[in-house]
Design a protein around this motif. Structure first.
Motif, PDB file in Angstrom:
ATOM      1  N   LEU A  47      18.709   9.847 -93.038  1.00 19.38           N
ATOM      2  CA  LEU A  47      17.914   8.700 -92.598  1.00 19.38           C
ATOM      3  C   LEU A  47      16.773   9.218 -91.710  1.00 19.38           C
ATOM      4  N   LEU A  48      15.560   8.831 -92.017  1.00 18.27           N
ATOM      5  CA  LEU A  48      14.368   9.252 -91.263  1.00 18.27           C
ATOM      6  C   LEU A  48      14.286  10.776 -91.058  1.00 18.27           C
ATOM      7  N   PRO A  49      14.230  11.523 -92.137  1.00 17.98           N
ATOM      8  CA  PRO A  49      14.107  12.986 -91.955  1.00 17.98           C
ATOM      9  C   PRO A  49      12.824  13.365 -91.230  1.00 17.98           C
ATOM     10  N   GLU A  50      11.860  12.430 -91.172  1.00 13.23           N
ATOM     11  CA  GLU A  50      10.574  12.709 -90.505  1.00 13.23           C
ATOM     12  C   GLU A  50      10.619  12.417 -88.999  1.00 13.23           C
ATOM     13  N   ALA A  51      11.804  11.996 -88.506  1.00 11.14           N
ATOM     14  CA  ALA A  51      11.913  11.730 -87.061  1.00 11.14           C
ATOM     15  C   ALA A  51      11.942  13.057 -86.297  1.00 11.14           C
ATOM     16  N   MET A  52      11.166  13.124 -85.234  1.00  9.74           N
ATOM     17  CA  MET A  52      11.146  14.373 -84.448  1.00  9.74           C
ATOM     18  C   MET A  52      10.958  14.048 -82.974  1.00  9.74           C
ATOM     19  N   SER A  65      10.611  13.702 -73.048  1.00  9.45           N
ATOM     20  CA  SER A  65      10.770  13.779 -74.508  1.00  9.45           C
ATOM     21  C   SER A  65      10.973  12.393 -75.083  1.00  9.45           C
ATOM     22  N   ARG A  66      10.539  12.209 -76.307  1.00  4.83           N
ATOM     23  CA  ARG A  66      10.789  10.966 -77.031  1.00  4.83           C
ATOM     24  C   ARG A  66      10.650  11.246 -78.521  1.00  4.83           C
ATOM     25  N   MET A  67      11.223  10.320 -79.334  1.00  4.79           N
ATOM     26  CA  MET A  67      11.147  10.478 -80.795  1.00  4.79           C
ATOM     27  C   MET A  67       9.855   9.853 -81.308  1.00  4.79           C
ATOM     28  N   VAL A  68       9.275  10.495 -82.319  1.00  2.00           N
ATOM     29  CA  VAL A  68       8.159   9.898 -83.059  1.00  2.00           C
ATOM     30  C   VAL A  68       8.385  10.227 -84.534  1.00  2.00           C
ATOM     31  N   LEU A  69       7.507   9.714 -85.390  1.00  2.62           N
ATOM     32  CA  LEU A  69       7.636   9.993 -86.827  1.00  2.62           C
ATOM     33  C   LEU A  69       6.504  10.918 -87.270  1.00  2.62           C
ATOM     34  N   LEU A  70       6.897  11.984 -87.939  1.00  2.00           N
ATOM     35  CA  LEU A  70       5.914  12.917 -88.503  1.00  2.00           C
ATOM     36  C   LEU A  70       5.294  12.250 -89.730  1.00  2.00           C
ATOM     37  N   PHE A  80       1.315  12.815 -85.709  1.00  2.00           N
ATOM     38  CA  PHE A  80       2.023  11.545 -85.516  1.00  2.00           C
ATOM     39  C   PHE A  80       1.049  10.565 -84.866  1.00  2.00           C
ATOM     40  N   TYR A  81       1.424   9.283 -84.881  1.00  2.00           N
ATOM     41  CA  TYR A  81       0.509   8.235 -84.398  1.00  2.00           C
ATOM     42  C   TYR A  81       1.142   7.472 -83.241  1.00  2.00           C
ATOM     43  N   THR A  82       0.286   7.059 -82.335  1.00  2.00           N
ATOM     44  CA  THR A  82       0.797   6.371 -81.145  1.00  2.00           C
ATOM     45  C   THR A  82      -0.348   5.673 -80.412  1.00  2.00           C
ATOM     46  N   ALA A  85      -2.953   5.183 -74.696  1.00  2.00           N
ATOM     47  CA  ALA A  85      -2.774   4.914 -73.255  1.00  2.00           C
ATOM     48  C   ALA A  85      -1.301   5.031 -72.870  1.00  2.00           C
ATOM     49  N   SER A  86      -0.458   5.492 -73.802  1.00  2.00           N
ATOM     50  CA  SER A  86       0.981   5.601 -73.516  1.00  2.00           C
ATOM     51  C   SER A  86       1.230   6.761 -72.547  1.00  2.00           C
ATOM     52  N   LYS A  87       2.455   6.842 -72.079  1.00  2.00           N
ATOM     53  CA  LYS A  87       2.812   7.922 -71.147  1.00  2.00           C
ATOM     54  C   LYS A  87       2.568   9.283 -71.801  1.00  2.00           C
ATOM     55  N   LYS A  88       3.030   9.440 -73.061  1.00  2.00           N
ATOM     56  CA  LYS A  88       2.880  10.750 -73.715  1.00  2.00           C
ATOM     57  C   LYS A  88       1.409  11.136 -73.813  1.00  2.00           C
ATOM     58  N   LYS A 144       1.205  -2.863 -74.900  1.00  2.00           N
ATOM     59  CA  LYS A 144       0.563  -1.954 -73.947  1.00  2.00           C
ATOM     60  C   LYS A 144       1.585  -0.850 -73.695  1.00  2.00           C
ATOM     61  N   GLN A 145       1.725   0.020 -74.672  1.00  2.00           N
ATOM     62  CA  GLN A 145       2.857   0.957 -74.703  1.00  2.00           C
ATOM     63  C   GLN A 145       3.034   1.717 -73.386  1.00  2.00           C
ATOM     64  N   SER A 146       4.261   1.755 -72.940  1.00  2.00           N
ATOM     65  CA  SER A 146       4.703   2.478 -71.724  1.00  2.00           C
ATOM     66  C   SER A 146       4.288   1.800 -70.421  1.00  2.00           C
ATOM     67  N   HIS A 147       3.617   0.651 -70.493  1.00  2.00           N
ATOM     68  CA  HIS A 147       3.258  -0.071 -69.268  1.00  2.00           C
ATOM     69  C   HIS A 147       4.307  -1.153 -68.983  1.00  2.00           C
TER      70      HIS A 147
HETATM   71  C1  LIG Z   1      13.218   7.276 -84.663  1.00  2.00           C
HETATM   72  C2  LIG Z   1      12.094   6.848 -83.757  1.00  2.00           C
HETATM   73  C3  LIG Z   1      10.785   6.973 -84.184  1.00  2.00           C
HETATM   74  C4  LIG Z   1       9.733   6.602 -83.347  1.00  2.00           C
HETATM   75  N1  LIG Z   1       8.456   6.775 -83.811  1.00  2.00           N
HETATM   76  C5  LIG Z   1       7.412   6.518 -82.980  1.00  2.00           C
HETATM   77  C6  LIG Z   1       6.070   6.844 -83.372  1.00  2.00           C
HETATM   78  O1  LIG Z   1       5.811   7.376 -84.470  1.00  2.00           O
HETATM   79  N2  LIG Z   1       5.074   6.539 -82.507  1.00  2.00           N
HETATM   80  C7  LIG Z   1       5.317   5.984 -81.272  1.00  2.00           C
HETATM   81  O2  LIG Z   1       4.358   5.733 -80.537  1.00  2.00           O
HETATM   82  N3  LIG Z   1       6.575   5.699 -80.861  1.00  2.00           N
HETATM   83  C8  LIG Z   1       7.629   5.965 -81.674  1.00  2.00           C
HETATM   84  N4  LIG Z   1       8.910   5.714 -81.260  1.00  2.00           N
HETATM   85  C9  LIG Z   1       9.123   5.194 -79.882  1.00  2.00           C
HETATM   86  C10 LIG Z   1       9.033   6.388 -78.893  1.00  2.00           C
HETATM   87  O3  LIG Z   1      10.238   7.135 -78.923  1.00  2.00           O
HETATM   88  C11 LIG Z   1       8.717   5.964 -77.461  1.00  2.00           C
HETATM   89  O4  LIG Z   1       9.641   4.991 -77.011  1.00  2.00           O
HETATM   90  C12 LIG Z   1       7.301   5.391 -77.307  1.00  2.00           C
HETATM   91  O5  LIG Z   1       6.360   6.116 -78.083  1.00  2.00           O
HETATM   92  C13 LIG Z   1       6.853   5.417 -75.850  1.00  2.00           C
HETATM   93  O6  LIG Z   1       6.923   6.739 -75.365  1.00  2.00           O
HETATM   94  P1  LIG Z   1       6.113   7.220 -74.054  1.00  2.00           P
HETATM   95  O7  LIG Z   1       6.306   6.137 -73.016  1.00  2.00           O
HETATM   96  O8  LIG Z   1       6.748   8.511 -73.650  1.00  2.00           O
HETATM   97  O9  LIG Z   1       4.685   7.378 -74.444  1.00  2.00           O
HETATM   98  C14 LIG Z   1       9.983   6.066 -82.070  1.00  2.00           C
HETATM   99  C15 LIG Z   1      11.320   5.928 -81.643  1.00  2.00           C
HETATM  100  C16 LIG Z   1      12.346   6.317 -82.472  1.00  2.00           C
HETATM  101  C17 LIG Z   1      13.774   6.182 -81.972  1.00  2.00           C
END
Ligand SMILES: Cc1cc2nc3c(=O)[nH]c(=O)nc-3n(C[C@H](O)[C@H](O)[C@H](O)COP(=O)(O)O)c2cc1C
Length: 222
Positions: A47-52, A65-70, A80-82, A85-88, A144-147
């Motif tokens: 499931l979601l092999p592109e999760a990293m 650290s946090r998960m994103v999708l490749l 990856f896309y996000t 203005a997020s924390k990362k 407003k991601q991470s706010h």
């Molecule tokens: C499997 C999985 C995939 C995720 N994919 C993304 C992604 O591609 N982009 C993204 O912005 N957040 C994704 N998230 C949410 C992030 O893990 C994270 O909560 C969010 O980006 C805020 O992170 P930050 O506050 O460190 O910026 C994903 C979470 C999970 C569990």
């Protein structure tokens, strides 16, 4: 996942898989090896092999650290896309050194990637944004991601607001949303083996006088 692939997972999980890592040979391309492993992870029914995981560290020295999708990868890097203005993203602008980690458990494989991040072009981000479903596009505007949320209904209200603002037709691509490309200088392929005698095949980038990239290859003790 085919019956044979399931059988292979069953037989090999916990025992180390039968397929050996390729022997180190000159000019081996780490991106080709990544492509092979990624294809196999996709075939394995994971499931979601592109999760990293993406790890970053801002100027305060606190790693996060946090998960994103490749979403894309090629010789230029891993995208990856996000929200910009997020924390990362704020941490990337303070310190562009990052680490990625992919783990495909049934295959007993992990890939560790270290490098630097850069934004992808506006055009590439817009193309990807417009390929997403409408709900995700509105979600990108609304979050407003991470706010901190001001109150419980804030997100719902913002979703309603942007649905009203863009009731039909194309949702514009927000300035504050887009891709990051991780340009690797180190890639390690880890293959689990019986008795913890795992294989670790590593690639480290160096440049010659003409700024041409070379990947030095070596193996590490498990
Ligand atoms: C499997 C999985 C995939 C995720 N994919 C993304 C992604 O591609 N982009 C993204 O912005 N957040 C994704 N998230 C949410 C992030 O893990 C994270 O909560 C969010 O980006 C805020 O992170 P930050 O506050 O460190 O910026 C994903 C979470 C999970 C569990």
């Amino acid at each position: 996942m085919t019956f044979l692939e399931k059988l292979r997972c069953l037989l090999t999980f916990g025992q180390g898989v039968a397929l050996p890592l390729p022997e180190i040979s000159e000019n081996q391309d780490p991106f080709e090896l990544f492509n092979l492993w990624f294809t196999e992870a996709n075939k394995a029914g994971i499931l979601l092999p592109e999760a990293m995981s993406v790890s970053s560290c801002g100027s305060d020295g606190q790693p996060s650290s946090r998960m994103v999708l490749l979403k894309e990868f090629d010789q230029q890097g891993f995208v990856f896309y996000t929200n910009y203005a997020s924390k990362k993203s704020r941490q990337f602008s303070e310190n562009n050194k990052v680490a990625l980690l992919l783990h495909w458990n049934v295959l007993q494989r992990q890939v560790r990637i270290e490098g630097t991040v850069e934004k992808v072009s506006r055009e590439q981000s817009a193309n990807y944004f417009h390929s997403r479903d409408r709900g995700s596009q509105i979600g990108a505007w609304a979050s407003k991601q991470s706010h901190k949320l001001k109150h419980d209904n804030e997100l719902k209200e913002r979703v309603a607001h942007f649905n009203k603002l863009y009731p039909q037709g194309e949702v514009p691509h927000p300035e504050f949303w887009g891709g990051w490309r991780v340009k690797p200088h180190y890639i390690e392929f880890w293959q689990g083996r019986a008795s913890r005698l795992h294989d670790r095949i590593c690639f480290e980038k160096s440049s010659d006088n003409n700024d041409k990239d070379h990947w030095q290859q070596f193996k590490l003790n498990p």
